[in-house]
Design a protein around this motif. Sequence first.
Motif, PDB file in Angstrom:
ATOM      1  N   ILE A   8       0.813  -1.206   0.000  1.00 19.87           N
ATOM      2  CA  ILE A   8       0.000   0.000   0.000  1.00 19.87           C
ATOM      3  C   ILE A   8       0.852   1.264   0.000  1.00 19.87           C
ATOM      4  CG2 ILE A   8      -0.252   0.357   2.496  1.00 19.87           C
ATOM      5  CD1 ILE A   8      -3.318   0.777   1.841  1.00 19.87           C
TER       6      ILE A   8
ATOM      7  N   PRO B 296      -3.198   7.143  -3.148  1.00 19.90           N
ATOM      8  CA  PRO B 296      -4.095   7.096  -1.970  1.00 19.90           C
ATOM      9  C   PRO B 296      -5.433   7.779  -2.213  1.00 19.90           C
ATOM     10  CG  PRO B 296      -2.260   8.622  -1.623  1.00 19.90           C
ATOM     11  CD  PRO B 296      -1.948   7.855  -2.864  1.00 19.90           C
TER      12      PRO B 296
ATOM     13  N   LEU C 106      -8.370   5.409  -2.743  1.00 19.93           N
ATOM     14  CA  LEU C 106      -8.813   4.529  -1.666  1.00 19.93           C
ATOM     15  C   LEU C 106     -10.044   5.133  -0.992  1.00 19.93           C
ATOM     16  CD1 LEU C 106      -5.294   3.611  -0.230  1.00 19.93           C
ATOM     17  CD2 LEU C 106      -6.809   2.129  -1.573  1.00 19.93           C
TER      18      LEU C 106
ATOM     19  N   ARG D 108     -14.943   5.159   6.134  1.00 18.63           N
ATOM     20  CA  ARG D 108     -14.149   3.944   6.356  1.00 18.63           C
ATOM     21  C   ARG D 108     -14.125   3.603   7.841  1.00 18.63           C
ATOM     22  NH1 ARG D 108      -8.710   3.457   7.192  1.00 18.63           N
ATOM     23  NH2 ARG D 108      -8.347   5.599   6.445  1.00 18.63           N
TER      24      ARG D 108
ATOM     25  N   TRP E  75      -7.094  -0.178   5.626  1.00 17.46           N
ATOM     26  CA  TRP E  75      -6.955  -0.925   4.382  1.00 17.46           C
ATOM     27  C   TRP E  75      -5.949  -2.049   4.579  1.00 17.46           C
ATOM     28  CZ3 TRP E  75     -10.085  -0.345   0.334  1.00 17.46           C
ATOM     29  CH2 TRP E  75     -10.768   0.867   0.165  1.00 17.46           C
TER      30      TRP E  75
ATOM     31  N   PHE F 142      -6.752  -4.240  -2.058  1.00 15.91           N
ATOM     32  CA  PHE F 142      -6.821  -3.671  -0.720  1.00 15.91           C
ATOM     33  C   PHE F 142      -8.284  -3.583  -0.302  1.00 15.91           C
ATOM     34  CE2 PHE F 142      -2.982  -1.920  -2.709  1.00 15.91           C
ATOM     35  CZ  PHE F 142      -2.028  -2.419  -1.829  1.00 15.91           C
TER      36      PHE F 142
ATOM     37  N   VAL G  40     -10.255  -2.332  -3.587  1.00  9.79           N
ATOM     38  CA  VAL G  40      -9.657  -1.591  -4.686  1.00  9.79           C
ATOM     39  C   VAL G  40      -8.412  -2.347  -5.128  1.00  9.79           C
ATOM     40  CG1 VAL G  40      -8.730   0.607  -5.503  1.00  9.79           C
ATOM     41  CG2 VAL G  40     -10.490   0.581  -3.715  1.00  9.79           C
TER      42      VAL G  40
ATOM     43  N   ARG H  60     -12.610  -1.670  -8.891  1.00  9.03           N
ATOM     44  CA  ARG H  60     -13.292  -1.614  -7.610  1.00  9.03           C
ATOM     45  C   ARG H  60     -14.374  -2.689  -7.526  1.00  9.03           C
ATOM     46  NH1 ARG H  60     -12.005   3.244  -5.451  1.00  9.03           N
ATOM     47  NH2 ARG H  60     -11.116   4.744  -6.925  1.00  9.03           N
TER      48      ARG H  60
END
Length: 281
Positions: free
Chosen positions: A209, A216, A219, A232, A236, A243, A260, A273
């Motif tokens: 990641i 980023p 995400l 969230r 992740w 992820f 993702v 996705r």
Amino acid sequence: MVYVILDLEWNSVYGPKIRGFLNEIIEIGAVMLDENLQEIDSFAVLVKPQIGKRLQPRTKKLTHISREELAGGTPLQQAIEEFRAWLGQRKHVVLSWGDGDIRVLLSNTRYHTDKRHLSYIQRYADLQDYFRHRMNTSKAQQIGLAAAGELIGLGTAGYDMHRAADDSRFAAECFRAIYEPKDFPKFVRKCDRDFFAELEHKPRIISDINSPLVDPRQLYYICRACGKPATRQTDWRFASRGFAAEFECKHCGARVRAMVTFRKLYATVDIKRSAREIKDA
């Protein structure tokens, strides 16, 4: 300009030279269309195997080609020379259903000759990709040739599917049905060395990641139910092919596990996705 719809049949074999498996070509079929998309010529040849001696059960079931038929076939290099001569000097675009056929043609050529390009192909277009564009379907959806025909009202009756000659003709019918002269050129690529280098490149899933290839800003998760950004709930974490993290929508209460996937291609990073609802136990 002519359009050449190419189709190959192949058999998975172990190649001692590369110490790995290879899809060995056993049949080449193609049709040539003029500028009005009318068929003006065709090409078909059975290819005598030079690496594998045994046809895989799946290959026999799909193609109904026998070992005896292939034993009387044309060696690959001669078959390719015949295909090259058939193409001639005409300005052309080669199309295939998905880029698998052009990749297999390149890998077979490289196995036998060490050449890393196909000098006789000038321009190429992925007909499956163009079909998805014209039908506005997801790139994540792999549409088979027969299924594509069904979508546009073409039946396979009268075609011997999974035989190169008939598959190329059926693909040509699909091409005629969706062709739009204004947008097709955007899908045509010049077959230079970069093009073939890209075909040889093996995409890889990015699992770190912190990699600079992971943006980023990508995400996140947008709630499918209400279209609002979800919040969230977990970190992740890399799981299988991407992820994953859990999200909750503060607007409608939906809870999902979003994923993702970042996949490094030759010159770009492909982002896909997916998400599934979290149901209470």
